[in-house]
Write a protein that holds these residues in place. Structure first.
Motif, PDB file in Angstrom:
ATOM      1  N   VAL A  15     -87.894  43.251  49.039  1.00  0.00           N
ATOM      2  CA  VAL A  15     -87.451  42.873  47.695  1.00  0.00           C
ATOM      3  C   VAL A  15     -87.382  41.355  47.613  1.00  0.00           C
ATOM      4  CG1 VAL A  15     -85.613  43.076  45.976  1.00  0.00           C
ATOM      5  CG2 VAL A  15     -86.073  44.982  47.540  1.00  0.00           C
ATOM      6  N   THR A  16     -88.102  40.764  46.668  1.00  0.00           N
ATOM      7  CA  THR A  16     -88.050  39.310  46.506  1.00  0.00           C
ATOM      8  C   THR A  16     -86.759  38.878  45.824  1.00  0.00           C
ATOM      9  OG1 THR A  16     -89.097  39.277  44.325  1.00  0.00           O
ATOM     10  CG2 THR A  16     -90.564  39.108  46.246  1.00  0.00           C
ATOM     11  N   PHE A  17     -86.422  37.613  45.993  1.00  0.00           N
ATOM     12  CA  PHE A  17     -85.315  37.027  45.258  1.00  0.00           C
ATOM     13  C   PHE A  17     -85.645  37.110  43.769  1.00  0.00           C
ATOM     14  CE2 PHE A  17     -85.368  34.411  49.178  1.00  0.00           C
ATOM     15  CZ  PHE A  17     -84.116  34.740  49.662  1.00  0.00           C
ATOM     16  N   PRO A  18     -84.655  37.426  42.951  1.00  0.00           N
ATOM     17  CA  PRO A  18     -84.912  37.427  41.510  1.00  0.00           C
ATOM     18  C   PRO A  18     -85.098  35.994  41.009  1.00  0.00           C
ATOM     19  CG  PRO A  18     -82.585  37.814  41.930  1.00  0.00           C
ATOM     20  CD  PRO A  18     -83.273  37.787  43.268  1.00  0.00           C
ATOM     21  N   PRO A  19     -85.537  35.852  39.776  1.00  0.00           N
ATOM     22  CA  PRO A  19     -85.651  34.504  39.228  1.00  0.00           C
ATOM     23  C   PRO A  19     -84.273  33.861  39.114  1.00  0.00           C
ATOM     24  CG  PRO A  19     -85.955  36.133  37.499  1.00  0.00           C
ATOM     25  CD  PRO A  19     -85.857  36.879  38.787  1.00  0.00           C
ATOM     26  N   ILE A  20     -84.272  32.553  39.049  1.00  0.00           N
ATOM     27  CA  ILE A  20     -83.041  31.779  38.880  1.00  0.00           C
ATOM     28  C   ILE A  20     -83.144  31.038  37.561  1.00  0.00           C
ATOM     29  CG2 ILE A  20     -81.685  29.836  39.788  1.00  0.00           C
ATOM     30  CD1 ILE A  20     -82.773  30.692  42.587  1.00  0.00           C
ATOM     31  N   LYS A  21     -82.082  31.023  36.821  1.00  0.00           N
ATOM     32  CA  LYS A  21     -82.017  30.250  35.572  1.00  0.00           C
ATOM     33  C   LYS A  21     -81.392  28.899  35.939  1.00  0.00           C
ATOM     34  CE  LYS A  21     -82.027  29.779  31.035  1.00  0.00           C
ATOM     35  NZ  LYS A  21     -83.235  29.434  30.348  1.00  0.00           N
ATOM     36  N   ASP A  22     -82.240  27.898  36.196  1.00  0.00           N
ATOM     37  CA  ASP A  22     -81.771  26.604  36.679  1.00  0.00           C
ATOM     38  C   ASP A  22     -80.679  25.992  35.810  1.00  0.00           C
ATOM     39  OD1 ASP A  22     -83.351  26.348  39.002  1.00  0.00           O
ATOM     40  OD2 ASP A  22     -85.065  25.686  37.812  1.00  0.00           O
ATOM     41  N   GLU A  23     -80.807  26.137  34.506  1.00  0.00           N
ATOM     42  CA  GLU A  23     -79.845  25.526  33.596  1.00  0.00           C
ATOM     43  C   GLU A  23     -78.443  26.112  33.757  1.00  0.00           C
ATOM     44  OE1 GLU A  23     -82.723  26.897  32.749  1.00  0.00           O
ATOM     45  OE2 GLU A  23     -83.928  25.239  31.976  1.00  0.00           O
ATOM     46  N   TRP A  24     -78.349  27.326  34.292  1.00  0.00           N
ATOM     47  CA  TRP A  24     -77.063  27.990  34.451  1.00  0.00           C
ATOM     48  C   TRP A  24     -76.501  27.843  35.865  1.00  0.00           C
ATOM     49  CZ3 TRP A  24     -78.359  33.418  32.007  1.00  0.00           C
ATOM     50  CH2 TRP A  24     -78.629  33.249  30.640  1.00  0.00           C
ATOM     51  N   HIS A  25     -77.343  27.507  36.829  1.00  0.00           N
ATOM     52  CA  HIS A  25     -76.929  27.493  38.234  1.00  0.00           C
ATOM     53  C   HIS A  25     -76.424  26.108  38.637  1.00  0.00           C
ATOM     54  CE1 HIS A  25     -77.148  27.770  42.610  1.00  0.00           C
ATOM     55  NE2 HIS A  25     -77.040  29.082  42.435  1.00  0.00           N
ATOM     56  N   GLY A  26     -75.386  26.080  39.456  1.00  0.00           N
ATOM     57  CA  GLY A  26     -74.787  24.821  39.884  1.00  0.00           C
ATOM     58  C   GLY A  26     -75.752  23.872  40.579  1.00  0.00           C
ATOM     59  N   TYR A  27     -76.705  24.403  41.320  1.00  0.00           N
ATOM     60  CA  TYR A  27     -77.672  23.552  42.012  1.00  0.00           C
ATOM     61  C   TYR A  27     -79.011  23.486  41.291  1.00  0.00           C
ATOM     62  CZ  TYR A  27     -74.517  23.359  45.974  1.00  0.00           C
ATOM     63  OH  TYR A  27     -73.443  23.129  46.772  1.00  0.00           O
ATOM     64  N   GLY A  28     -79.100  24.122  40.152  1.00  0.00           N
ATOM     65  CA  GLY A  28     -80.365  24.183  39.427  1.00  0.00           C
ATOM     66  C   GLY A  28     -80.934  22.841  39.045  1.00  0.00           C
ATOM     67  N   ARG A  29     -80.071  21.854  38.838  1.00  0.00           N
ATOM     68  CA  ARG A  29     -80.542  20.518  38.460  1.00  0.00           C
ATOM     69  C   ARG A  29     -80.212  19.472  39.522  1.00  0.00           C
ATOM     70  NH1 ARG A  29     -78.582  20.331  32.323  1.00  0.00           N
ATOM     71  NH2 ARG A  29     -78.040  22.503  32.441  1.00  0.00           N
TER      72      ARG A  29
END
Length: 103
Positions: A15-29
Motif C-alpha cells: 500500500v503506497t502512502f496516500p497523497p499529502i495536502k501540503d497546504e494543510w500539513h505542518g511540514y508541507g511548506r
C-alpha cells in the motif's frame, strides 16, 4: 531482503502512502522540501511500487487512487485519512484481497 524470511503461506498487499495536502500539513511548506512534502514522498512511493512489482505483490496505490480527491479524503492535518478516505482505503484493499488473495 526481508521478503525471503516470510513464511511461505504469507500473502502481501503493498500500500503506497496516500497523497499529502501540503497546504494543510505542518511540514508541507518547510523549505527543506523545496517542491513540497507530497512531492518529496514520490520517491518512496516509487520504491514501494517497484519492490511490489519485483515480488509479484498486488498493490493498492492510494496516491493514484486519491490524488485528485485529497481534499475530500484527508483530515485537516493534510496526511491522515478521514472517514471517507478510510472507506476508500478499505474498499480498495477488500477488492485486491478478493481478486488476488482470496480467490
Amino acid at each position: 531482503d526481508f521478503s525471503k524470511r516470510l513464511p511461505a503461506e504469507t500473502r502481501v498487499v503493498a500500500v503506497t502512502f496516500p497523497p499529502i495536502k501540503d497546504e494543510w500539513h505542518g511540514y508541507g511548506r518547510d523549505p527543506f522540501f523545496k517542491s513540497g512534502l507530497d512531492e518529496a514522498m514520490q520517491s518512496q512511493r516509487e520504491i514501494l511500487r517497484t519492490f511490489a512489482r519485483e515480488h509479484g505483490w498486488p498493490i493498492v496505490d492510494l496516491y493514484n487512487i486519491m490524488k485528485d480527491r485529497r481534499e475530500k479524503l484527508l483530515l485537516r492535518d493534510g496526511v491522515h485519512l478521514n472517514s471517507e478516505g478510510q472507506r476508500v482505503f478499505a474498499d480498495e484493499v477488500g477488492r485486491v484481497l478478493r481478486e488476488r488473495i482470496l480467490k
